[in-house]
Design a protein around this motif. Sequence first.
Motif, PDB file in Angstrom:
ATOM      1  N   THR A 297       0.828  -1.219   0.000  1.00 20.84           N
ATOM      2  CA  THR A 297       0.000   0.000   0.000  1.00 20.84           C
ATOM      3  C   THR A 297       0.860   1.266   0.000  1.00 20.84           C
ATOM      4  OG1 THR A 297      -0.212   0.010   2.403  1.00 20.84           O
ATOM      5  CG2 THR A 297      -1.932  -1.130   1.157  1.00 20.84           C
TER       6      THR A 297
ATOM      7  N   TYR B 256       0.740   5.391  -1.944  1.00 17.56           N
ATOM      8  CA  TYR B 256       1.025   6.735  -1.413  1.00 17.56           C
ATOM      9  C   TYR B 256       2.231   7.336  -2.130  1.00 17.56           C
ATOM     10  CZ  TYR B 256      -2.408   5.651   2.136  1.00 17.56           C
ATOM     11  OH  TYR B 256      -3.585   5.320   2.767  1.00 17.56           O
TER      12      TYR B 256
ATOM     13  N   SER C 151       5.426  11.181   3.391  1.00 14.85           N
ATOM     14  CA  SER C 151       4.715  11.193   4.673  1.00 14.85           C
ATOM     15  C   SER C 151       3.752  12.365   4.770  1.00 14.85           C
ATOM     16  CB  SER C 151       5.696  11.212   5.844  1.00 14.85           C
ATOM     17  OG  SER C 151       6.295   9.943   5.955  1.00 14.85           O
TER      18      SER C 151
ATOM     19  N   SER D  29       0.719  11.565   2.742  1.00 15.51           N
ATOM     20  CA  SER D  29      -0.068  10.514   3.404  1.00 15.51           C
ATOM     21  C   SER D  29      -0.893  11.027   4.574  1.00 15.51           C
ATOM     22  CB  SER D  29       0.845   9.407   3.940  1.00 15.51           C
ATOM     23  OG  SER D  29       1.755   9.025   2.987  1.00 15.51           O
TER      24      SER D  29
ATOM     25  N   GLU E  81       0.590  -5.041   2.997  1.00 14.39           N
ATOM     26  CA  GLU E  81       1.513  -4.389   3.928  1.00 14.39           C
ATOM     27  C   GLU E  81       1.344  -2.873   3.917  1.00 14.39           C
ATOM     28  OE1 GLU E  81       5.254  -2.932   2.981  1.00 14.39           O
ATOM     29  OE2 GLU E  81       5.596  -4.418   1.404  1.00 14.39           O
ATOM     30  N   GLY E  82       1.578  -2.244   5.076  1.00 19.35           N
ATOM     31  CA  GLY E  82       1.454  -0.792   5.148  1.00 19.35           C
ATOM     32  C   GLY E  82       1.685  -0.277   6.546  1.00 19.35           C
TER      33      GLY E  82
ATOM     34  N   ASP F 158      -1.387   1.022   8.320  1.00 17.58           N
ATOM     35  CA  ASP F 158      -2.702   1.049   8.977  1.00 17.58           C
ATOM     36  C   ASP F 158      -3.585  -0.109   8.507  1.00 17.58           C
ATOM     37  OD1 ASP F 158      -2.939   1.856   6.358  1.00 17.58           O
ATOM     38  OD2 ASP F 158      -4.443   3.387   6.754  1.00 17.58           O
ATOM     39  N   ILE F 159      -2.975  -1.191   8.050  1.00 21.75           N
ATOM     40  CA  ILE F 159      -3.782  -2.285   7.491  1.00 21.75           C
ATOM     41  C   ILE F 159      -4.578  -2.975   8.608  1.00 21.75           C
ATOM     42  CG2 ILE F 159      -3.811  -4.342   6.000  1.00 21.75           C
ATOM     43  CD1 ILE F 159      -2.623  -1.708   4.736  1.00 21.75           C
TER      44      ILE F 159
ATOM     45  N   ARG G  14      18.219  -0.061   4.754  1.00 22.40           N
ATOM     46  CA  ARG G  14      17.825   0.903   3.718  1.00 22.40           C
ATOM     47  C   ARG G  14      19.032   1.406   2.925  1.00 22.40           C
ATOM     48  NH1 ARG G  14      12.277   2.339   3.231  1.00 22.40           N
ATOM     49  NH2 ARG G  14      11.856   0.130   2.947  1.00 22.40           N
TER      50      ARG G  14
ATOM     51  N   ASP H  35       4.622   9.749  10.391  1.00 25.85           N
ATOM     52  CA  ASP H  35       3.675   8.628  10.241  1.00 25.85           C
ATOM     53  C   ASP H  35       3.011   8.258  11.578  1.00 25.85           C
ATOM     54  OD1 ASP H  35       4.487   8.563   7.608  1.00 25.85           O
ATOM     55  OD2 ASP H  35       5.675   6.740   7.776  1.00 25.85           O
TER      56      ASP H  35
END
Length: 229
Positions: free
Chosen positions: A35, A39, A99, A102, A127-128, A130-131, A156, A183
Amino acid sequence: MSKKLIVAIDGPAGSGKSTTAKLLADKLKYLYLDTGAMYRAITSLALKHNILDDEKEIINLLERTDIELTYSDGNSRVFADKVELSDEIRSLEVNSNVSDISKIKKVRQILVKKQREIGALGGIVMEGRDIGTVVFPNADVKFFLTATIDERTKRRTKEMSEKGKHVHEDMVKESLLNRDKIDSTREVSPLLKAEDAIPVDTSFLTIDEQVNFIYDEVAKVAKSKGVEL
Ligand code: DC
C-alpha cells in the motif's frame, strides 16, 4: 467452507515488511499488495505536476488517475494511467515528501477504499502502516514488524546502494526518523500496532526465520478457521 485469509503486515520503514510480505505471499500463493507504493505514486505525480502544496489539486489528480499495482516473481510494479512509475516512486524526493502527502485525510480515504476493494475476497498479504487498524480491522492475522533504528538504517542504505544510489547512513537515518515521526503522530490513521497484532522484532532474525515464524502463525490461524493453505 474454505475461504482465503487476509493477512495484514504493518510497521515502520525498514522493518522488513516488504521482503517478508512478498515471500509469505509467494509461499501461500496469495496476492501481495504494497500500500505504501500507492502513497508513493501520488507523491511522485504531485512532484511532477508541481502541486505538492496544493491539497485540492492533489486530491483532484488522485481522483482522475488510475493507480495500478502488479506483482509477479518477487517484482512489484506501479503504474499511473498505464505509465510505469516503479523506479521513480523510490527516489529521495519521494522519500522526503510521501509522509506529508499521506497525512491528507481525503487521500487516505480514496486509497483505503481501493485497498479494501482489492482485498475484499481474501487470499491477500497486504503491507502498510494502517492495514490492521483501519483498512482491515477484521483481518484474519495481523503482524506488527519492528527493528532497531540502526538496523533499519543499515538495511535501507544497503538497499539503496544496490540500486546505485549511494547515500550516507546518517542521511538515511535522519530520513527514516523523520518519516517515523510524521507517520506515527499524524491525526488520521497513525502508524500504530493493532491490539491483536502479533509483534515481530526482526532486528536479529534472518529473512528465513522471520518468514517461517509468520508463516507458522498464519498456518495456526488457518487451521483454527478450517481454512486450507
Ligand atoms: O512502506 P513505504 O515506506 O513504502 O511507505 C511510504 C509512506 O507511505 C510511509 O512513510 C507512510 C505512507 N503509508 C501510509 O501512510 N499508509 C500505508 N498503509 C502505507 C504507507
